[in-house]
Design an enzyme around this catalytic site. Sequence first.
Site, PDB file in Angstrom:
ATOM      1  N   TYR A  85      21.735  70.590  -5.693  1.00  0.00           N
ATOM      2  CA  TYR A  85      22.066  69.717  -4.559  1.00  0.00           C
ATOM      3  C   TYR A  85      23.204  68.758  -4.882  1.00  0.00           C
ATOM      4  O   TYR A  85      23.789  68.155  -3.995  1.00  0.00           O
ATOM      5  CB  TYR A  85      20.839  68.921  -4.096  1.00  0.00           C
ATOM      6  CG  TYR A  85      19.756  69.774  -3.454  1.00  0.00           C
ATOM      7  CD1 TYR A  85      19.931  71.135  -3.263  1.00  0.00           C
ATOM      8  CD2 TYR A  85      18.563  69.224  -3.041  1.00  0.00           C
ATOM      9  CE1 TYR A  85      18.944  71.912  -2.694  1.00  0.00           C
ATOM     10  CE2 TYR A  85      17.569  69.998  -2.454  1.00  0.00           C
ATOM     11  CZ  TYR A  85      17.768  71.352  -2.297  1.00  0.00           C
ATOM     12  OH  TYR A  85      16.779  72.117  -1.733  1.00  0.00           O
ATOM     13  N   LYS A  90      13.118  79.535 -13.458  1.00  0.00           N
ATOM     14  CA  LYS A  90      13.500  80.928 -13.226  1.00  0.00           C
ATOM     15  C   LYS A  90      14.254  81.376 -14.473  1.00  0.00           C
ATOM     16  O   LYS A  90      15.423  81.806 -14.415  1.00  0.00           O
ATOM     17  CB  LYS A  90      14.351  81.012 -11.941  1.00  0.00           C
ATOM     18  CG  LYS A  90      14.633  82.408 -11.450  1.00  0.00           C
ATOM     19  CD  LYS A  90      13.429  83.122 -10.849  1.00  0.00           C
ATOM     20  CE  LYS A  90      13.799  84.536 -10.437  1.00  0.00           C
ATOM     21  NZ  LYS A  90      12.647  85.397 -10.192  1.00  0.00           N
ATOM     22  N   ASP A 142       7.014  71.675  -0.013  1.00  0.00           N
ATOM     23  CA  ASP A 142       6.775  71.954   1.415  1.00  0.00           C
ATOM     24  C   ASP A 142       5.677  73.009   1.568  1.00  0.00           C
ATOM     25  O   ASP A 142       4.829  72.913   2.453  1.00  0.00           O
ATOM     26  CB  ASP A 142       8.050  72.479   2.094  1.00  0.00           C
ATOM     27  CG  ASP A 142       8.863  71.359   2.732  1.00  0.00           C
ATOM     28  OD1 ASP A 142       8.692  70.198   2.298  1.00  0.00           O
ATOM     29  OD2 ASP A 142       9.648  71.629   3.654  1.00  0.00           O
TER      30      ASP A 142
END
Length: 360
Positions: free
Chosen positions: A141, A192, A252
């Site tokens: 981000y 990951k 979320d």
Amino acid sequence: MTKKVLVLPGDGIGPEIIAEAVKVLNLANSKYNLGLELVDGELGGAAIDKHGVPLADSTLALAREVDAVLLGAVGGPKWDTIDKSIRPERGLLKIRSELGLFANLRPAILYPQLADASSLKPEVVSGLDILIVRELTGGIYFGTPRDTIILDNGERKAFDTLPYSESEIRRIAKVGFDMARLRNQKLCSVDKANVLESSRLWREVVEEVAKDYPDVELSHMYVDNAAMQLVRAPKQFDVVVTDNLFGDILSDEASMLTGSIGMLPSASLDANNKGMYEPCHGSAPDIAGQGLANPLATILSVSMMLRYSFDQSQAAEAIEKAVSDVLDQGLRTGDIMSAGMRKVGTAEMGDAVVAALEKL
Ligand code: NAD
């Protein structure tokens, strides 16, 4: 000594849910002699309308000066088409990074009264109590270079960058281990590492930090598996620590296990526990201005603020108890409504929490 809280309602349902949270905060302030003074400011679209930018320098200066920030949510269709450098979300990212709020704590707790509102079977989620620790000021981000370019053949190409330094990983890993120590001593680090270079470093550094926490059981999980395990057997998790992007998505997902994103508070802390407190959800433009929004996530964010930034656990617990009492009374906003319960709007829910807190 007076402590200051900067209140930033933001956009969409932000002002509606903040109004209820401020009622609760004002009552807690007088009932428990907290000595808090509230000051107002703008962030996001509201700041663009007033100052031309999503975070004015004066607001940022105020945010640096106060002891904690209470935020509603930012963004909405009105500002979707403006220049991307001054989009509402830029204000949010800027205040997080300028204040050094690198640790985002997102608890996902299933209130027993809401077991029916979860999309999963009650036996899978009952008793659920997970804490997701998300890195908030690094990663994709914020990484540069990022751009959309036109290739020689006229095709558009876009790219982002996912950087993490060792110190950024180390400090968020420590928060994860510290939180696990306060809970059930289990930390799952999600990455990951089978594909991403940044994740390989993430895993190495988390392993190094683990040496200082022999009492905490550390596991690693790839993010795709973690997304699956969260809906398959979510109670296997205690504390999850992960990067900015993965944490955004997984928290979320975890929120829906608890019935509604309208129930989930969050805290974003710096190295000294100065924090910004906000619900996990966005500005919900689809229901804004209609008195339909669930204010409980924001009210529970106030409780996190009292606990983490002001060390007022008695007042924090009282607010959590008041929320639980209101759910026991059968009051529900639309997002957590189920058969046999009484549907209420934003203000009625806030007033009910105030009344329950008054009685404690
Ligand atoms: P959202 O969280 O705003 O809404 C998703 C869904 O959840 C909607 O159906 C909404 O009605 C519902 N919802 C959210 N909060 C609720 C509440 N308190 N009570 C009842 N229902 C609730 O996410 P979105 O629709 O993806 O984004 C809308 C806007 O919010 C966008 O502009 C986005 O950029 C912004 N956003 C802001 C933040 C933030 O300020 N931290 C976070 C996420 C999204």
